[in-house]
Motif scaffolding. Structure first.
Motif, PDB file in Angstrom:
ATOM      1  N   ALA A  29       0.914  -1.190  -0.121  1.00  0.00           N
ATOM      2  CA  ALA A  29      -0.111   0.039  -0.094  1.00  0.00           C
ATOM      3  C   ALA A  29       0.963   1.200  -0.083  1.00  0.00           C
ATOM      4  CB  ALA A  29      -1.000   0.030   1.199  1.00  0.00           C
ATOM      5  N   GLN A  30       2.125   1.265   0.412  1.00  0.00           N
ATOM      6  CA  GLN A  30       2.948   2.288   0.425  1.00  0.00           C
ATOM      7  C   GLN A  30       3.808   2.532  -0.641  1.00  0.00           C
ATOM      8  OE1 GLN A  30       2.790   0.105   3.335  1.00  0.00           O
ATOM      9  NE2 GLN A  30       1.085   1.561   3.864  1.00  0.00           N
ATOM     10  N   GLY A  31       3.696   1.427  -1.708  1.00  0.00           N
ATOM     11  CA  GLY A  31       4.449   1.843  -2.903  1.00  0.00           C
ATOM     12  C   GLY A  31       5.272   0.619  -3.121  1.00  0.00           C
ATOM     13  N   LEU A  32       6.367   1.053  -3.902  1.00  0.00           N
ATOM     14  CA  LEU A  32       7.517  -0.252  -4.511  1.00  0.00           C
ATOM     15  C   LEU A  32       8.297  -0.716  -3.026  1.00  0.00           C
ATOM     16  CD1 LEU A  32       8.978  -1.875  -6.520  1.00  0.00           C
ATOM     17  CD2 LEU A  32      10.554   0.282  -6.996  1.00  0.00           C
ATOM     18  N   ALA A  33       8.456  -1.962  -2.979  1.00  0.00           N
ATOM     19  CA  ALA A  33       9.006  -2.444  -1.709  1.00  0.00           C
ATOM     20  C   ALA A  33      10.489  -3.121  -2.235  1.00  0.00           C
ATOM     21  CB  ALA A  33       8.329  -3.196  -0.900  1.00  0.00           C
ATOM     22  N   ILE A  34      10.228  -4.004  -3.181  1.00  0.00           N
ATOM     23  CA  ILE A  34      11.403  -4.729  -3.538  1.00  0.00           C
ATOM     24  C   ILE A  34      11.457  -4.755  -5.254  1.00  0.00           C
ATOM     25  CG2 ILE A  34      12.535  -7.187  -3.799  1.00  0.00           C
ATOM     26  CD1 ILE A  34      10.884  -7.586  -1.254  1.00  0.00           C
ATOM     27  N   SER A  35      12.798  -4.369  -5.773  1.00  0.00           N
ATOM     28  CA  SER A  35      12.837  -4.645  -7.126  1.00  0.00           C
ATOM     29  C   SER A  35      13.868  -5.883  -7.192  1.00  0.00           C
ATOM     30  CB  SER A  35      13.682  -3.404  -8.071  1.00  0.00           C
ATOM     31  OG  SER A  35      12.863  -2.357  -7.619  1.00  0.00           O
ATOM     32  N   GLU A  36      13.648  -6.846  -8.137  1.00  0.00           N
ATOM     33  CA  GLU A  36      14.309  -8.009  -8.285  1.00  0.00           C
ATOM     34  C   GLU A  36      14.645  -8.315  -9.754  1.00  0.00           C
ATOM     35  OE1 GLU A  36      14.211 -12.903  -7.092  1.00  0.00           O
ATOM     36  OE2 GLU A  36      12.692 -11.354  -6.397  1.00  0.00           O
ATOM     37  N   GLU A  37      15.785  -8.760 -10.062  1.00  0.00           N
ATOM     38  CA  GLU A  37      16.050  -9.286 -11.248  1.00  0.00           C
ATOM     39  C   GLU A  37      16.638 -10.702 -11.115  1.00  0.00           C
ATOM     40  OE1 GLU A  37      19.280  -6.689 -12.688  1.00  0.00           O
ATOM     41  OE2 GLU A  37      17.915  -5.183 -13.288  1.00  0.00           O
ATOM     42  N   HIS A  38      15.931 -11.772 -11.782  1.00  0.00           N
ATOM     43  CA  HIS A  38      16.184 -13.199 -11.777  1.00  0.00           C
ATOM     44  C   HIS A  38      16.606 -13.508 -13.033  1.00  0.00           C
ATOM     45  CE1 HIS A  38      13.309 -16.989 -11.154  1.00  0.00           C
ATOM     46  NE2 HIS A  38      14.645 -17.054 -11.186  1.00  0.00           N
ATOM     47  N   ASP A  39      17.720 -14.415 -12.948  1.00  0.00           N
ATOM     48  CA  ASP A  39      18.319 -15.141 -14.091  1.00  0.00           C
ATOM     49  C   ASP A  39      18.142 -16.709 -13.876  1.00  0.00           C
ATOM     50  OD1 ASP A  39      19.775 -12.562 -14.511  1.00  0.00           O
ATOM     51  OD2 ASP A  39      21.292 -13.276 -13.310  1.00  0.00           O
ATOM     52  N   ILE A  40      17.390 -17.058 -15.005  1.00  0.00           N
ATOM     53  CA  ILE A  40      17.051 -18.506 -15.222  1.00  0.00           C
ATOM     54  C   ILE A  40      17.922 -18.932 -16.397  1.00  0.00           C
ATOM     55  CG2 ILE A  40      15.101 -20.194 -15.710  1.00  0.00           C
ATOM     56  CD1 ILE A  40      13.330 -17.916 -14.692  1.00  0.00           C
ATOM     57  N   VAL A  41      18.521 -20.299 -16.202  1.00  0.00           N
ATOM     58  CA  VAL A  41      19.327 -20.784 -17.322  1.00  0.00           C
ATOM     59  C   VAL A  41      18.730 -22.082 -17.707  1.00  0.00           C
ATOM     60  CG1 VAL A  41      21.147 -21.903 -15.606  1.00  0.00           C
ATOM     61  CG2 VAL A  41      21.687 -21.324 -18.270  1.00  0.00           C
ATOM     62  N   TYR A  42      18.560 -22.291 -18.899  1.00  0.00           N
ATOM     63  CA  TYR A  42      18.225 -23.923 -19.341  1.00  0.00           C
ATOM     64  C   TYR A  42      19.215 -24.402 -19.894  1.00  0.00           C
ATOM     65  CZ  TYR A  42      13.275 -21.847 -18.879  1.00  0.00           C
ATOM     66  OH  TYR A  42      12.196 -21.343 -18.489  1.00  0.00           O
ATOM     67  N   ARG A  43      19.749 -25.698 -19.897  1.00  0.00           N
ATOM     68  CA  ARG A  43      20.739 -26.436 -20.428  1.00  0.00           C
ATOM     69  C   ARG A  43      20.347 -27.682 -21.083  1.00  0.00           C
ATOM     70  NH1 ARG A  43      24.790 -27.801 -15.910  1.00  0.00           N
ATOM     71  NH2 ARG A  43      26.006 -28.403 -17.581  1.00  0.00           N
ATOM     72  N   ALA A  44      20.997 -28.297 -22.051  1.00  0.00           N
ATOM     73  CA  ALA A  44      20.730 -29.457 -22.526  1.00  0.00           C
ATOM     74  C   ALA A  44      20.958 -30.518 -21.670  1.00  0.00           C
ATOM     75  CB  ALA A  44      21.860 -29.594 -23.927  1.00  0.00           C
ATOM     76  N   ALA A  45      20.178 -31.734 -22.101  1.00  0.00           N
ATOM     77  CA  ALA A  45      20.553 -32.949 -21.095  1.00  0.00           C
ATOM     78  C   ALA A  45      21.939 -33.305 -21.054  1.00  0.00           C
ATOM     79  CB  ALA A  45      19.477 -33.857 -21.588  1.00  0.00           C
ATOM     80  N   ALA A  46      22.259 -33.948 -19.946  1.00  0.00           N
ATOM     81  CA  ALA A  46      23.712 -34.352 -19.954  1.00  0.00           C
ATOM     82  C   ALA A  46      23.940 -35.659 -20.743  1.00  0.00           C
ATOM     83  CB  ALA A  46      24.010 -35.115 -18.419  1.00  0.00           C
ATOM     84  N   GLN A  47      25.254 -35.756 -21.424  1.00  0.00           N
ATOM     85  CA  GLN A  47      25.460 -36.932 -22.323  1.00  0.00           C
ATOM     86  C   GLN A  47      26.900 -37.355 -21.632  1.00  0.00           C
ATOM     87  OE1 GLN A  47      23.925 -37.707 -24.794  1.00  0.00           O
ATOM     88  NE2 GLN A  47      22.397 -35.893 -24.395  1.00  0.00           N
ATOM     89  N   PRO A  48      26.918 -38.830 -21.940  1.00  0.00           N
ATOM     90  CA  PRO A  48      28.087 -39.470 -21.456  1.00  0.00           C
ATOM     91  C   PRO A  48      29.398 -38.749 -22.180  1.00  0.00           C
ATOM     92  CG  PRO A  48      26.561 -41.097 -22.292  1.00  0.00           C
ATOM     93  CD  PRO A  48      26.072 -39.689 -22.691  1.00  0.00           C
ATOM     94  N   GLY A  49      30.219 -38.495 -21.146  1.00  0.00           N
ATOM     95  CA  GLY A  49      31.719 -37.962 -21.642  1.00  0.00           C
ATOM     96  C   GLY A  49      31.548 -36.382 -21.639  1.00  0.00           C
ATOM     97  N   ASP A  50      30.573 -35.837 -21.159  1.00  0.00           N
ATOM     98  CA  ASP A  50      30.561 -34.323 -21.247  1.00  0.00           C
ATOM     99  C   ASP A  50      31.656 -33.634 -20.181  1.00  0.00           C
ATOM    100  OD1 ASP A  50      28.407 -33.855 -22.723  1.00  0.00           O
ATOM    101  OD2 ASP A  50      27.020 -33.742 -21.297  1.00  0.00           O
ATOM    102  N   PRO A  51      32.475 -32.914 -20.604  1.00  0.00           N
ATOM    103  CA  PRO A  51      33.428 -32.308 -19.782  1.00  0.00           C
ATOM    104  C   PRO A  51      32.953 -31.613 -18.520  1.00  0.00           C
ATOM    105  CG  PRO A  51      33.116 -30.859 -21.683  1.00  0.00           C
ATOM    106  CD  PRO A  51      32.339 -32.205 -21.965  1.00  0.00           C
ATOM    107  N   ALA A  52      33.342 -31.904 -17.292  1.00  0.00           N
ATOM    108  CA  ALA A  52      33.195 -31.222 -16.378  1.00  0.00           C
ATOM    109  C   ALA A  52      33.511 -29.868 -16.166  1.00  0.00           C
ATOM    110  CB  ALA A  52      33.297 -32.034 -15.104  1.00  0.00           C
ATOM    111  N   PRO A  53      32.760 -28.818 -15.953  1.00  0.00           N
ATOM    112  CA  PRO A  53      33.199 -27.158 -15.867  1.00  0.00           C
ATOM    113  C   PRO A  53      34.403 -27.370 -14.715  1.00  0.00           C
ATOM    114  CG  PRO A  53      31.000 -27.443 -14.930  1.00  0.00           C
ATOM    115  CD  PRO A  53      31.397 -28.694 -15.771  1.00  0.00           C
TER     116      PRO A  53
END
Length: 281
Positions: free
Chosen positions: A132-156
């Motif tokens: 009721a008093q106005g803006l309380a929180i501003s939030e930027e939210h980052d979502i990442v989508y990745r491919a399915a894991a495959q045998p032999g994928d290098p680990a970061p």
């Protein structure tokens, strides 16, 4: 693919909710806090707004990973792995128990990158929460989508966590902690509670600790050390998954004036899993 997904940029969604006491009591118990019972007017702790504006997909609308089927507010990214990668928050005014609140969300960006293990799609969402008093929180939210894991994928390659912690706390994991946080946030994502799914389908070694839970535990560490802290900003980034197979640590180091706090989480081997910065009023 990316051009079609970018048509979601600019899409908005507005939700209403009420800041009630039951979720606050439940999260305090989950985090093993000895807080006074919340009453109308009690200030909502930082990041605990994630207990509200929860997804309420009907059971028939849930996809195979436990999330709502894609193509509603969020773009229908066809990559199977979805993670909360980080965020940036600013507090303008407190939220209090008893407030009626509104959250307006907007898809700010949809982008594609090719990583060493395949395609990545990043979706940026901006939330603005008002009372009721106005803006309380501003939030930027980052979502990442990745491919399915495959045998032999290098680990970061892992990054070593800082060693100069002034504050540190060990978090002992278990199915119960992850289950309770999933229940509190009505989070059906199976990577957090379904061990057969997370190991057999998504190829991880164990249950994955929620990124928002780790972020909440980092801020909880700050609150335990500086009980009267009032956060102005909090920025965090998930660096490496945390699994339930071993305890992990949350750590902090305040600046000389105590107004800026470096926070980070590390796994049992000392690898950095989340890094964050908080600034205080």
């Amino acid at each position: 693919m990316i051009a079609e997904l970018q048509k979601w940029q600019g899409r908005t969604e507005t939700l209403q909710d009420d800041i009630t006491a039951a979720p606050v009591r439940a999260l305090a118990a989950t985090l093993d806090r000895d807080d006074p019972l919340p009453v109308p007017g009690t200030v909502l702790p930082p990041l605990w707004h994630w207990l509200y504006f929860l997804p309420h997909h009907r059971h028939s609308e849930i996809g195979p990973d436990g999330h709502g089927k894609r193509g509603g507010f969020l773009p229908p990214v066809p990559l199977p792995r979805r993670m909360w990668a980080g965020g940036r928050l600013q507090w303008h005014a407190p939220l209090r128990l008893g407030d009626s609140v509104q959250r307006t969300s907007r898809i700010e960006s949809v982008s594609h990158k090719s990583g060493r293990t395949g395609d990545l799609v990043f979706v940026g969402v901006k939330h603005e929460i008002t009372n009721a008093q106005g803006l309380a929180i501003s939030e930027e939210h980052d979502i990442v989508y990745r491919a399915a894991a495959q045998p032999g994928d290098p680990a970061p390659p892992p990054a070593t966590a800082p060693h100069a912690a002034v504050w540190s706390r060990e978090i002992v994991l278990g199915d119960l902690l992850l289950f309770r946080y999933s229940a509190l946030t009505f989070n059906g994502h199976r990577i957090h509670y379904d061990r057969r799914y997370v190991t057999g389908v998504e190829g991880y070694p164990g249950l994955i600790v929620h990124g928002p839970l780790i972020a909440t535990l980092l801020v909880d560490l700050l609150r335990r050390q500086v009980p009267d802290a009032v956060l102005r900003t909090f920025n965090f980034k998930a660096v490496r998954p945390t699994f339930d197979l071993h305890p992990f640590r949350v750590n902090g180091r305040p600046s000389a004036d105590g107004k800026t706090i470096d926070l980070w989480a590390c796994d049992h081997e000392g690898w950095l899993t989340m890094q964050a910065t908080a600034t205080l009023n």
